[in-house]
Write a protein that holds these residues in place. Structure first.
Motif, PDB file in Angstrom:
ATOM      1  N   SER A 170       7.384   0.832   1.907  1.00 55.97           N
ATOM      2  CA  SER A 170       7.678   1.907   2.967  1.00 55.97           C
ATOM      3  C   SER A 170       9.300   2.066   3.312  1.00 55.97           C
ATOM      4  O   SER A 170       9.623   3.049   3.341  1.00 55.97           O
ATOM      5  N   THR A 171       9.758   0.666   3.447  1.00 53.69           N
ATOM      6  CA  THR A 171      11.102   0.912   3.906  1.00 53.69           C
ATOM      7  C   THR A 171      12.076   1.568   2.491  1.00 53.69           C
ATOM      8  O   THR A 171      13.123   2.308   2.814  1.00 53.69           O
ATOM      9  N   ASN A 174      11.425   5.100   2.456  1.00 58.16           N
ATOM     10  CA  ASN A 174      12.323   5.917   3.490  1.00 58.16           C
ATOM     11  C   ASN A 174      13.915   5.778   3.288  1.00 58.16           C
ATOM     12  O   ASN A 174      14.416   7.080   3.639  1.00 58.16           O
TER      13      ASN A 174
END
Length: 201
Positions: A170-171, A174
């Motif tokens: 998820s990082t 992002n």
């Protein structure tokens, strides 16, 4: 004699530069390397006065090696010599501690004089590139966004990037999303192209 270390991955170009610089009465090429990973070790052994570095090298880039030399060999002046005259590269080179930045299409006499000038403590920058850099905006990418974007260059998946950089998926998503937004592109491959064209990667 001015002692020069030459870092260039193309053998013919490296040999030609060494030969031409060797014809100058006050310049001696004391070491030649083809990979960025060999620059600091060779500089610590050969103790050059000036390191003449290409940007795109196998292993560490010339820009990364310039920063390494600033730490490991502070008495060695760095002059970047590249095919890629991009404002982003110029900014990164100066941030890394380079004393000069020239493109390869100039005459060898200009290069020899630039070597002498940086050794005198002067900063030497290709005039056209300096003008372009003044008109260009700063790099909008954070160091982490650039790192994640760079890791995706060869078609790596989000999972691949996550594992390589030890970040959650998820990082990674992002950071990629932020980089795409900041480069005004539609996907990460376009973002890579724009960032490379501008010299941000």
């Amino acid at each position: 004699m001015i002692r020069v270390l030459l870092a260039e991955d193309q053998g013919m170009m490296r040999g030609a530069l060494a030969l031409l610089l060797g014809m100058e009465e006050d310049i001696e090429v004391v070491a030649q390397v083809a990979a960025g990973d060999d620059i600091v070790h060779t500089a610590l052994t050969a103790r050059p006065d000036v390191a003449l570095l290409d940007i795109e090298l196998p292993g560490r880039s010339g820009l990364a090696a310039a920063a390494d030399l600033r730490e490991e060999c502070p008495d060695c002046r760095v002059l970047i010599l590249t095919t890629f005259g991009r404002p982003g590269y110029l900014r990164r080179a100066m941030d890394a501690g380079a004393a000069g930045f020239l493109v390869k299409d100039g005459p060898v006499e200009e290069l020899a004089e630039a070597i002498r000038a940086v050794l005198r403590g002067e900063v030497v920058v290709d005039p056209a590139l300096a003008a372009a850099a003044l008109g260009a905006g700063p790099n909008p990418l954070t160091a982490r966004e650039a790192e994640v974007l760079n890791a995706s260059v060869d078609g790596a998946t989000v999972a691949d990037i996550s594992a390589a950089l030890r970040l959650s998926e998820s990082t990674v998503r992002n950071y990629l999303s932020a980089a795409i937004g900041k480069t005004g592109t539609r996907n990460r491959m376009e973002a890579v192209r724009v960032a490379r064209r501008e010299g941000w990667l």
